[in-house]
Design a protein around this motif. Structure first.
Motif, short mmCIF file in Angstrom:
data_model
loop_
_atom_site.label_atom_id
_atom_site.label_comp_id
_atom_site.label_asym_id
_atom_site.label_seq_id
_atom_site.Cartn_x
_atom_site.Cartn_y
_atom_site.Cartn_z
N LEU A 276 -21.25 -38.99 28.09
CA LEU A 276 -20.66 -40.28 28.44
C LEU A 276 -19.51 -40.15 29.43
O LEU A 276 -19.14 -41.10 30.10
N GLY A 277 -18.89 -38.99 29.46
CA GLY A 277 -17.68 -38.75 30.23
C GLY A 277 -16.74 -37.96 29.35
O GLY A 277 -17.14 -37.45 28.29
N THR A 278 -15.49 -37.88 29.73
CA THR A 278 -14.52 -37.17 28.91
C THR A 278 -13.95 -38.14 27.88
O THR A 278 -13.44 -39.20 28.25
N LEU A 279 -14.05 -37.78 26.61
CA LEU A 279 -13.47 -38.58 25.54
C LEU A 279 -12.02 -38.12 25.36
O LEU A 279 -11.77 -36.97 25.02
N VAL A 280 -11.09 -39.03 25.62
CA VAL A 280 -9.67 -38.73 25.53
C VAL A 280 -9.14 -39.46 24.30
O VAL A 280 -9.11 -40.69 24.27
N THR A 281 -8.73 -38.70 23.27
CA THR A 281 -8.36 -39.30 21.99
C THR A 281 -6.92 -38.98 21.61
O THR A 281 -6.46 -37.85 21.78
N VAL A 282 -6.24 -40.01 21.08
CA VAL A 282 -4.88 -39.84 20.52
C VAL A 282 -4.85 -40.52 19.15
O VAL A 282 -5.65 -41.41 18.87
N ILE A 283 -3.93 -40.07 18.32
CA ILE A 283 -3.76 -40.67 16.99
C ILE A 283 -2.64 -41.71 17.08
O ILE A 283 -1.48 -41.36 17.30
N LEU A 284 -3.00 -42.99 16.91
CA LEU A 284 -2.02 -44.06 16.97
C LEU A 284 -1.21 -44.14 15.68
O LEU A 284 -0.01 -44.41 15.70
N LYS A 285 -1.89 -43.94 14.55
CA LYS A 285 -1.21 -44.02 13.25
C LYS A 285 -1.73 -42.88 12.38
O LYS A 285 -2.82 -42.96 11.82
N PRO A 286 -0.95 -41.80 12.26
CA PRO A 286 -1.39 -40.68 11.43
C PRO A 286 -1.23 -41.01 9.95
O PRO A 286 -0.38 -41.81 9.57
N ILE B 187 -2.38 -39.14 5.84
CA ILE B 187 -3.17 -38.21 5.03
C ILE B 187 -3.89 -38.99 3.94
O ILE B 187 -5.08 -38.82 3.72
N ASP B 188 -3.16 -39.88 3.26
CA ASP B 188 -3.73 -40.59 2.12
C ASP B 188 -4.34 -41.93 2.48
O ASP B 188 -5.36 -42.32 1.92
N SER B 189 -3.71 -42.68 3.40
CA SER B 189 -4.23 -44.00 3.75
C SER B 189 -5.00 -43.92 5.06
O SER B 189 -5.26 -42.85 5.58
N SER B 190 -5.36 -45.07 5.60
CA SER B 190 -6.18 -45.08 6.80
C SER B 190 -5.44 -44.51 8.00
O SER B 190 -4.23 -44.62 8.12
N ARG B 191 -6.20 -43.89 8.89
CA ARG B 191 -5.68 -43.28 10.11
C ARG B 191 -6.28 -44.03 11.29
O ARG B 191 -7.48 -44.33 11.30
N GLN B 192 -5.47 -44.36 12.31
CA GLN B 192 -5.95 -45.11 13.47
C GLN B 192 -5.90 -44.24 14.71
O GLN B 192 -4.88 -43.61 15.00
N LEU B 193 -7.02 -44.24 15.44
CA LEU B 193 -7.13 -43.45 16.67
C LEU B 193 -7.54 -44.34 17.83
O LEU B 193 -8.11 -45.41 17.63
N LEU B 194 -7.26 -43.86 19.03
CA LEU B 194 -7.68 -44.53 20.26
C LEU B 194 -8.44 -43.49 21.08
O LEU B 194 -7.95 -42.38 21.26
N THR B 195 -9.63 -43.87 21.54
CA THR B 195 -10.40 -42.98 22.41
C THR B 195 -10.75 -43.72 23.70
O THR B 195 -11.38 -44.78 23.67
N LEU B 196 -10.33 -43.15 24.81
CA LEU B 196 -10.66 -43.64 26.14
C LEU B 196 -11.87 -42.86 26.63
O LEU B 196 -11.88 -41.63 26.53
#
Length: 136
Positions: free
Chosen positions: A65-75, A77-86
């Motif tokens: 698809l291209g280069t997947l560029v991912t960062v963690i918006l909200k880290p 361990i126990d609850s939900s984790r939010q990521l952004l992938t461009l």
């Protein structure tokens, strides 16, 4: 077929874009493939706050698809984790900016507490529009 001098000169000045500046609604995103220190930099503003990610905070994976560029918006361990992938396509530029439309995927991974039935990941795909350029 022979290449004219004008076509050869145009091909010689083509380069891969290394800076992307895109937006969607109130959100803006800029991504620099490599800053002066040789590290990737992604800055995301959701209209309320700005977060900048540098170096190993930015994960990159080459795919079909291209280069997947991912960062963690909200880290978390126990609850939900939010990521952004461009999804960064290869964009060739010839001096000036090129218009781009890029998918940005906001994904949430459920935490381990509480463990309940249903999807462990959810996705919100938004199309960001803007420009790609070749920075010196």
């Amino acid at each position: 077929m022979a290449t004219s001098a004008k076509e050869a000169a145009a091909l010689a000045t083509l380069g891969a874009a290394n800076f992307f500046e895109v937006s969607h609604a109130k959100s803006t995103l800029s991504y620099e493939v490599s800053n002066s220190a040789g590290q990737p930099v992604l800055t995301y503003n959701d209209g309320k706050q700005t977060k900048t990610f540098t170096g190993n905070e930015v994960s990159r994976e080459n795919t079909a698809l291209g280069t997947l560029v991912t960062v963690i918006l909200k880290p978390s361990i126990d609850s939900s984790r939010q990521l952004l992938t461009l999804v960064q396509p290869e964009v060739l530029v010839n001096g000036g900016p090129e218009k781009v439309s890029l998918p940005v995927i906001f994904h949430t991974t459920a935490g381990v507490i509480p463990l309940k039935p249903g999807p462990r990941q959810t996705y919100d795909v938004q199309i960001f529009k803007g420009i790609a350029v070749l920075k010196p």
